[in-house]
Enzyme design. Structure first.
Site, mmCIF file in Angstrom:
data_model
loop_
_atom_site.group_PDB
_atom_site.id
_atom_site.type_symbol
_atom_site.label_atom_id
_atom_site.label_comp_id
_atom_site.label_asym_id
_atom_site.label_seq_id
_atom_site.Cartn_x
_atom_site.Cartn_y
_atom_site.Cartn_z
ATOM 1 N N LYS A 206 0.844 -1.204 0.000
ATOM 2 C CA LYS A 206 0.000 0.000 0.000
ATOM 3 C C LYS A 206 0.877 1.250 0.000
ATOM 4 O O LYS A 206 0.680 2.160 -0.785
ATOM 5 C CB LYS A 206 -0.914 -0.036 1.225
ATOM 6 C CG LYS A 206 -1.860 1.122 1.351
ATOM 7 C CD LYS A 206 -2.875 0.873 2.454
ATOM 8 C CE LYS A 206 -3.651 2.126 2.792
ATOM 9 N NZ LYS A 206 -4.660 1.904 3.829
ATOM 10 N N GLU A 212 10.557 -4.802 4.561
ATOM 11 C CA GLU A 212 10.622 -6.193 4.120
ATOM 12 C C GLU A 212 10.327 -6.319 2.627
ATOM 13 O O GLU A 212 11.050 -6.979 1.877
ATOM 14 C CB GLU A 212 9.578 -7.044 4.868
ATOM 15 C CG GLU A 212 9.824 -7.223 6.339
ATOM 16 C CD GLU A 212 9.163 -6.146 7.200
ATOM 17 O OE1 GLU A 212 8.987 -5.005 6.721
ATOM 18 O OE2 GLU A 212 8.841 -6.458 8.356
ATOM 19 N N GLY A 267 -5.142 -2.181 4.853
ATOM 20 C CA GLY A 267 -4.344 -3.330 4.390
ATOM 21 C C GLY A 267 -5.049 -4.656 4.626
ATOM 22 O O GLY A 267 -5.167 -5.483 3.721
ATOM 23 N N ARG A 268 -5.551 -4.848 5.839
ATOM 24 C CA ARG A 268 -6.163 -6.149 6.168
ATOM 25 C C ARG A 268 -7.550 -6.315 5.572
ATOM 26 O O ARG A 268 -8.180 -7.348 5.731
ATOM 27 C CB ARG A 268 -6.177 -6.339 7.689
ATOM 28 C CG ARG A 268 -6.852 -5.228 8.457
ATOM 29 C CD ARG A 268 -6.487 -5.268 9.933
ATOM 30 N NE ARG A 268 -6.962 -4.108 10.671
ATOM 31 C CZ ARG A 268 -6.343 -2.921 10.709
ATOM 32 N NH1 ARG A 268 -5.224 -2.726 10.034
ATOM 33 N NH2 ARG A 268 -6.833 -1.926 11.419
ATOM 34 N N GLU A 353 -5.528 -7.042 14.697
ATOM 35 C CA GLU A 353 -4.994 -5.742 14.290
ATOM 36 C C GLU A 353 -6.110 -4.688 14.310
ATOM 37 O O GLU A 353 -5.849 -3.510 14.553
ATOM 38 C CB GLU A 353 -4.356 -5.837 12.897
ATOM 39 C CG GLU A 353 -3.491 -4.631 12.571
ATOM 40 C CD GLU A 353 -2.742 -4.750 11.265
ATOM 41 O OE1 GLU A 353 -2.659 -5.857 10.711
ATOM 42 O OE2 GLU A 353 -2.252 -3.722 10.783
ATOM 43 N N HIS A 384 -5.833 -33.472 17.895
ATOM 44 C CA HIS A 384 -4.747 -34.297 18.434
ATOM 45 C C HIS A 384 -3.698 -33.461 19.136
ATOM 46 O O HIS A 384 -2.606 -33.938 19.416
ATOM 47 C CB HIS A 384 -4.127 -35.130 17.298
ATOM 48 C CG HIS A 384 -5.121 -36.067 16.705
ATOM 49 N ND1 HIS A 384 -5.243 -37.375 17.094
ATOM 50 C CD2 HIS A 384 -6.093 -35.852 15.785
ATOM 51 C CE1 HIS A 384 -6.228 -37.944 16.418
ATOM 52 N NE2 HIS A 384 -6.767 -37.038 15.624
ATOM 53 N N LYS A 512 7.223 -0.609 12.169
ATOM 54 C CA LYS A 512 7.865 -0.098 10.949
ATOM 55 C C LYS A 512 8.894 0.981 11.299
ATOM 56 O O LYS A 512 9.947 1.077 10.690
ATOM 57 C CB LYS A 512 6.817 0.456 9.992
ATOM 58 C CG LYS A 512 5.934 -0.636 9.401
ATOM 59 C CD LYS A 512 5.021 -0.111 8.314
ATOM 60 C CE LYS A 512 4.132 -1.237 7.809
ATOM 61 N NZ LYS A 512 3.310 -0.890 6.668
HETATM 62 C C1 G6Q Z 1 -2.768 -4.023 7.592
HETATM 63 C C2 G6Q Z 1 -1.554 -3.492 8.187
HETATM 64 C C3 G6Q Z 1 -0.281 -4.142 7.755
HETATM 65 C C4 G6Q Z 1 0.177 -3.786 6.352
HETATM 66 C C5 G6Q Z 1 1.602 -4.254 6.157
HETATM 67 C C6 G6Q Z 1 2.125 -3.980 4.777
HETATM 68 O O1 G6Q Z 1 -3.887 -3.626 7.829
HETATM 69 O O2 G6Q Z 1 -1.501 -2.124 8.095
HETATM 70 O O3 G6Q Z 1 -0.344 -5.536 7.879
HETATM 71 O O4 G6Q Z 1 -0.668 -4.347 5.402
HETATM 72 O O5 G6Q Z 1 2.418 -3.655 7.120
HETATM 73 O O6 G6Q Z 1 2.067 -2.621 4.489
HETATM 74 P P1 G6Q Z 1 2.260 -2.131 3.012
HETATM 75 O O7 G6Q Z 1 1.161 -2.709 2.192
HETATM 76 O O8 G6Q Z 1 2.203 -0.638 3.066
HETATM 77 O O9 G6Q Z 1 3.590 -2.640 2.549
#
Ligand code: G6Q
Length: 545
Positions: A206, A212, A267-268, A353, A384, A512
């Site tokens: 996003k 990463e 994001g989620r 989250e 199990h 972050k």
């Molecule tokens: C989701 C969070 C988080 C995010 C990641 C990746 O709701 O904000 O999981 O999606 O940190 O972020 P970017 O898409 O900006 O790389």
């Protein structure tokens, strides 16, 4: 006391909890043969049985009073209508617009967002069809066969979960893979088996600033150029999904292969947007649209059904009941469907989250519990291992069981075995096994006297453990869309009752912020003394070795 815990609806539930503590579900089922009919809901082939919960009709009435007192209907309208309800980020929350039909109009900030949504969906269709039919090929002219999504958190978990869940709809010509971790092992182990000539990378982020994702994207780019010997190869082998189009262009991604989404998509909550590109490549755009259609069906149900017939409201309020009035600290997600193996991890992010917050919408620290810990594994595997704790431990763990009526892989008696385990578990968790029953069982096995009495307490199951069961015809794209949207709205309901903003994530942002902080010290290779003794000790131990 806060306004919430002091409120009449909350107080009424507290008093009711003390009364219901004297009842057992076993007794309630014996007393009322119509309990299943009373406490089930159905939508488009999806059945929610919530009768095995510690509830009466009065409980549901009181829980719905609490939802009403929280102005749930107003908040729902405000979300669907594009108001800036994510106040700490000044953003609208419009994942529902991502699955709205083309002819709808949804405005935020004075702009109808639906034409943009469908413009990007059309772009996704053109691109995915070209990759799938081979008209868009790799640098050396070979057909693209392996899609590697580079993204983390919300830019990975949804597509990963859905690609696994919908494998029966996946292309036999194309694999979808996911690389998230900055641990190079993730990337290296993935690339080890891939042919650069047939590999397509999707950089999903996003913000396009996530450490990463950028580190993996740069290393993937180096790998591609090294093997194909040409920088121009990047144009054909990379696509990007982002809200930050400047950054994607700086990375050098062909603008025709850049897919946009918007800051009003969390994001989620983003698998329905272009973040779903790997899904659309893998299952095809028609199936992706079925997934969106399923979510839209649930959106309409959530918006239109009265609270007592409304699945997300019922599931959400049951969660509130256990978290706030029974002290439940966790909630298990137990899918009896191997294809849903990533569903618990997906919901972990969605729920924890969103509602793992301790400050309310007025900036005040709350005096009540918010999000419980979400965990789980597919059944029967979990039976199990950790089911022991659910049956006989000291904690109350409400659980959702999910199962398909029909398997994609009918093989002998497997599916009946699977479902019989699922039904038997919810029955046993509800009924338990009392001392008398254990005594009769042990004596039938030939035990008696002191030996029988010594064994007895270990074999008693208290029961009265709440579960809800979601049964669906088959795990197809439409059903999965409904299921995911059901949980999204459940989270929303709980956030409204807890008076928190479910749509920011400052805890993740904090990570972050920390991500690059110590890196220069590790790179400088000088002993450090500026941290606490533990952190200094760890860094210095690392540097010394
Ligand atoms: C989701 C969070 C988080 C995010 C990641 C990746 O709701 O904000 O999981 O999606 O940190 O972020 P970017 O898409 O900006 O790389």
């Amino acid at each position: 006391m806060s306004n919430l815990t002091d409120s009449p609806a909350w107080q009424a539930l507290s008093a009711h909890q003390s009364a219901i503590g004297k009842l057992t579900m076993r007794g309630m089922f014996q007393a009322d043969p119509s309990r299943f009919d009373k406490f089930t809901l159905q939508l488009d082939g999806l059945l929610l049985d919530y009768s095995k919960n510690l509830i009466t009709e009065e409980t549901i009435g009181l829980l719905l009073n609490l939802a009403g007192q929280s102005k749930l209907d107003d908040w729902t309208a405000r979300m669907f209508d594009g108001e800036l309800i994510n106040t700490s980020e000044h953003r609208a929350v419009l994942h529902t617009a991502l699955r709205a039909p083309r002819e709808t109009a949804i405005h935020t900030g004075g702009k109808d967002v639906v034409p943009d949504v469908h413009r990007v969906l059309d772009h996704m269709r053109r691109y995915t069809e070209a990759v799938r039919n081979g008209s868009l090929r790799g640098h050396t002219g070979k057909q693209l066969r392996d899609v590697v999504n580079i993204g983390i958190g919300g830019s990975a978990l949804g597509p990963l979960m859905v690609c696994e869940a919908l494998r029966p709809y996946g292309s036999s010509q194309l694999n979808a893979r996911f690389v998230s971790n900055v641990d190079a092992t993730d990337l290296v182990e993935t690339l080890k088996h891939l042919d650069p000539e047939t590999t397509l990378f999707i950089v999903s982020s996003k913000t396009f600033t996530t450490q990463e994702t950028l580190a993996n994207a740069h290393s993937a780019r180096d790998w591609l150029i090294k093997h194909l010997g040409a920088e121009e190869a990047v144009a054909k082998h990379f696509a990007a999904v982002s809200t930050n189009l400047d950054a994607t262009s700086k990375f050098g991604i062909n603008p025709d292969h850049v897919f946009e989404f918007w800051d009003w998509v969390g994001g989620r909550y983003s698998l329905w947007s272009a973040i779903g590109l790997p899904i659309a490549l893998y299952i095809g755009m028609d199936n992706f649209e079925q997934l969106l259609g399923g979510a839209h069906t649930m959106d309409r149900h959530f918006r239109e059904m009265p609270p007592e017939r409304n699945m997300p409201i019922i599931l959400g309020m049951l969660g509130v009941w256990y978290a706030n009035f029974f002290g439940a600290g966790s909630h298990a997600i137990l899918p009896y469907d191997q294809y849903l193996q990533h569903f618990p991890a997906y919901l972990q992010q969605l729920e924890m989250e969103s509602n793992g917050k301790r400050v309310d919408r007025d900036g005040k620290e709350v005096d009540y519990a918010t999000q419980t810990i979400i965990w789980g594994e597919p059944g029967t595997n979990g039976q199990h291992s950790f089911y022991q704790l659910i049956h006989q431990g000291t904690r109350l763990v409400p659980a959702d069981f999910l199962a398909p009526i029909n398997s994609h892989n009918p093989t002998g008696e497997h599916h009946q075995m699977l479902l019989s385990n699922c039904f038997a578990q919810t029955e046993a968790l509800m009924l338990g096994k009392n001392g008398e029953e254990v005594r009769a069982e042990l004596s039938a096995q030939g035990h008696d006297g002191a030996a029988l009495e010594a064994l007895l307490p270990y074999k008693v199951f208290p029961g009265n453990h709440p579960t809800s069961t979601l049964l669906f015809d088959k795990l197809d794209p439409h059903t999965l869309g409904m299921l995911v949207a059901l949980y999204e709205h459940k989270v929303f309901v709980q956030g409204v009752v807890w008076n928190i903003n479910s749509f920011d994530q400052w805890g993740v942002e904090f990570g972050k912020q920390l991500a690059g902080k110590l890196l220069p010290e590790l790179q400088a290779r000088q002993r450090v003394s500026s941290h606490d003794a533990s952190t200094n000790g760890l860094i210095n131990h690392y540097l010394a070795h």
